[in-house]
Scaffold this active site. Structure first.
Site, PDB file in Angstrom:
ATOM      1  N   HIS A   1       0.838  -1.189   0.000  1.00 26.29           N
ATOM      2  CA  HIS A   1       0.000   0.000   0.000  1.00 26.29           C
ATOM      3  C   HIS A   1       0.881   1.249   0.000  1.00 26.29           C
ATOM      4  O   HIS A   1       2.096   1.167   0.189  1.00 26.29           O
ATOM      5  CB  HIS A   1      -0.934   0.026   1.224  1.00 26.29           C
ATOM      6  N   ALA A   2       0.236   2.381  -0.221  1.00 24.31           N
ATOM      7  CA  ALA A   2       0.860   3.699  -0.076  1.00 24.31           C
ATOM      8  C   ALA A   2      -0.055   4.536   0.799  1.00 24.31           C
ATOM      9  O   ALA A   2      -1.205   4.156   1.053  1.00 24.31           O
ATOM     10  CB  ALA A   2       1.040   4.355  -1.441  1.00 24.31           C
TER      11      ALA A   2
END
Length: 140
Positions: free
Chosen positions: A50-51
Site C-alpha cells: 500500500h501507499a
C-alpha cells in the site's frame, strides 16, 4: 528517490547495553503520532502492499531483519533493514512492501498521523494513477 531515505538512529552504548533515541522533529523528521510494531511473521509472508496519501513513516528493525521495497511511481528502491541503528524514512505517496522477515524480526514503525483508512491506497494501479505527474498537478 528523495521520498525514501535511510537515517541513522541515535544509539548510545555502554557497559549496561544500548539506548536508542527517537525524538519528534529531531531524529525523526515529523511529529510522531502513532507507534506500532510487527512481529511473529510466518515464513514466506509479506506485508504492506500500500501507499499513504498523507502519512509518512520511519521503519526501524529493532530485532532481526526484513527487506523493504519502495516505489514512488518513478523509481523502485530495495533496502534490507537489519540493524536497530538505521531507520528507513518513507514519505507519503510511496508504495511499500515488506518481505523476507527473519523469524526473530521486530519491525517498529513511527507514523506521522493517526490511523485513517481513507489515507491508504491498496491498489497498485490506483497508486500509479494518483502518483502520476498529471494527477499530482491537478490536486495542487
Amino acid at each position: 528517490m528523495d521520498r525514501v531515505k535511510e537515517l541513522s538512529v541515535t544509539t548510545i552504548e555502554d557497559g549496561r547495553g544500548e539506548l536508542s533515541v527517537f525524538e519528534s522533529m529531531k531524529s525523526v523528521p515529523f511529529e510522531i503520532k502513532r507507534v506500532y510494531y510487527i512481529k511473529g511473521m510466518q515464513a514466506g509472508i509479506s506485508r504492506g502492499f500500500h501507499a499513504h496519501r498523507k502519512l509518512s513513516q520511519m521503519l526501524i528493525c529493532i530485532q532481526g531483519s526484513c527487506r523493504v521495497l519502495t516505489d514512488d511511481a518513478f523509481t523502485k528502491k530495495e533496502v534490507t533493514l537489519s540493524s536497530n541503528s538505521k531507520g528507513l524514512l518513507i514519505k507519503n505517496m510511496v508504495w511499500r512492501e515488506m518481505h523476507d522477515f527473519s523469524q526473530d524480526c521486530i519491525l517498529m514503525v513511527l507514523a506521522s498521523e493517526l490511523y485513517d483508512s481513507e489515507d491508504y491506497i491498496c491498489d497498485y494501479n490506483c497508486f500509479l494513477n494518483e502518483a502520476s505527474p498529471a494527477s499530482l498537478t491537478m490536486s495542487l
